[in-house]
Design an enzyme around this catalytic site. Structure first.
Site, PDB file in Angstrom:
ATOM      1  CG  HIS A  94      -1.645   1.256   1.477  1.00  0.00           C
ATOM      2  ND1 HIS A  94      -2.022   1.898   0.531  1.00  0.00           N
ATOM      3  CD2 HIS A  94      -1.920   1.924   2.512  1.00  0.00           C
ATOM      4  CE1 HIS A  94      -2.612   2.964   1.014  1.00  0.00           C
ATOM      5  NE2 HIS A  94      -2.647   3.114   2.344  1.00  0.00           N
ATOM      6  CG  HIS A  96      -0.121   7.280   1.329  1.00  0.00           C
ATOM      7  ND1 HIS A  96      -0.403   8.256   2.540  1.00  0.00           N
ATOM      8  CD2 HIS A  96      -0.697   6.271   1.759  1.00  0.00           C
ATOM      9  CE1 HIS A  96      -0.817   7.298   3.702  1.00  0.00           C
ATOM     10  NE2 HIS A  96      -1.311   6.261   3.060  1.00  0.00           N
ATOM     11  CE1 TYR A 121       5.046  -5.069 -21.306  1.00  0.00           C
ATOM     12  CE2 TYR A 121       4.724  -2.608 -22.114  1.00  0.00           C
ATOM     13  CZ  TYR A 121       5.112  -3.955 -22.132  1.00  0.00           C
ATOM     14  OH  TYR A 121       6.061  -4.206 -23.312  1.00  0.00           O
TER      15      TYR A 121
END
Length: 216
Positions: A94, A96, A121
Site C-alpha cells: 500500500h 500514498h 502492462y
C-alpha cells in the site's frame, strides 16, 4: 541465511527503493508478505519505507497472533482482507503515490475500471483496478470493502488515499503497484488531450493472450 531472513531483507530493500524514488513519503505506506510457514511479516506502524529494520518487522504466526517485532501498521485489516480472499496472495503493498491519488480525485473516473487502457502492462499486471470510496485511515471498513470484492481484484485504489496491490510475492506486488502509479501518471499527463487509447479488441487480446483476470 534463512528464507525468512532473505524475505525480511527483500521487503526492506524494495520498500526503500519505492521511498527513494518518491512513490511514498514520510511514514506513509505499508508492506506485508507471507512466510513459508503461513505467517506474515508486516511493516510496523509509524515507520518510513526508507528506514525499515528487517529485525523489527511485525511477525504474525499462521493463526494471526503477533509473536515478535514491533506493533504492526494500523492498516492490518486491509492486508488481511486480501490474504483471506485471494488464493495465492503472497504479498500486499500500500502506497500514498502522488499521481494515482490525483487520478482518484478526477470526477469522470470509472470506479469499476480505475485506470484507462493506455499501455498493455497495466492490464497484464493488474487487471481491472477497483476504485473504493474514501475511508478514514485505519478504518476496518476498508478491509470489509476489499472482502466484498470476493477476491476478484488484485488491486484497489482508495480514493484520496492510495493504491493497494496484492501479488504472488513481494517483488510481483511492488512491480504491479509501480505499474499502477505509472499508468495514473500517464493518465494525468494525457488529461485534456484526445489520446489514442487501446481499443476494446486490443484489451480483449491482452486478456486472452496473457490469461489476465478480467471480470465483466
Amino acid at each position: 541465511m534463512t528464507d525468512e531472513t532473505k524475505l525480511r531483507e527483500q521487503m526492506c530493500l524494495l520498500a526503500k527503493s519505492l521511498f527513494d524514488r518518491g512513490l511514498t513519503g514520510g511514514s506513509t505506506g505499508n508492506i506485508s508478505a507471507r512466510t513459508a510457514d503461513g505467517g506474515l511479516l508486516v511493516s510496523p506502524t509509524g515507520t518510513s519505507f526508507g528506514r525499515l529494520d528487517p529485525a523489527r518487522l511485525s511477525h504474525f504466526d499462521a493463526s494471526g497472533t503477533l509473536i515478535r517485532g514491533d506493533a504492526p501498521t494500523k492498516e492490518m485489516p486491509l492486508h488481511s482482507a486480501f490474504y483471506d480472499t485471494r488464493k495465492g496472495a503472497g504479498a500486499v503493498v500500500h502506497l500514498h503515490s502522488c499521481h494515482s491519488v490525483a487520478w482518484s480525485m478526477m470526477p469522470d473516473v470509472d470506479p469499476d475500471n480505475f485506470l484507462p487502457p493506455m499501455t498493455p502492462y497495466a492490464i497484464m499486471k493488474l487487471g481491472k483496478v477497483k476504485l473504493l470510496p474514501f475511508f478514514l485511515p485505519g478504518d476496518p471498513a476498508m478491509g470489509a470493502a476489499v472482502r466484498g470484492l470476493a477476491g476478484k481484484r488484485s488491486a484497489v485504489m482508495l480514493a484520496n488515499h492510495g493504491p493497494v496491490v496484492a501479488g504472488k510475492d513481494v517483488e510481483a506486488a511492488c512491480n504491479a503497484i509501480e505499474e499502477l502509479e505509472d499508468t495514473a501518471r500517464l493518465a494525468m499527463l494525457m488529461r485534456g488531450f484526445d489520446a489514442n487509447m487501446l481499443s476494446a479488441q486490443q484489451v480483449s487480446d491482452l486478456v486472452t493472450q496473457f490469461d489476465v483476470e478480467w471480470d465483466a
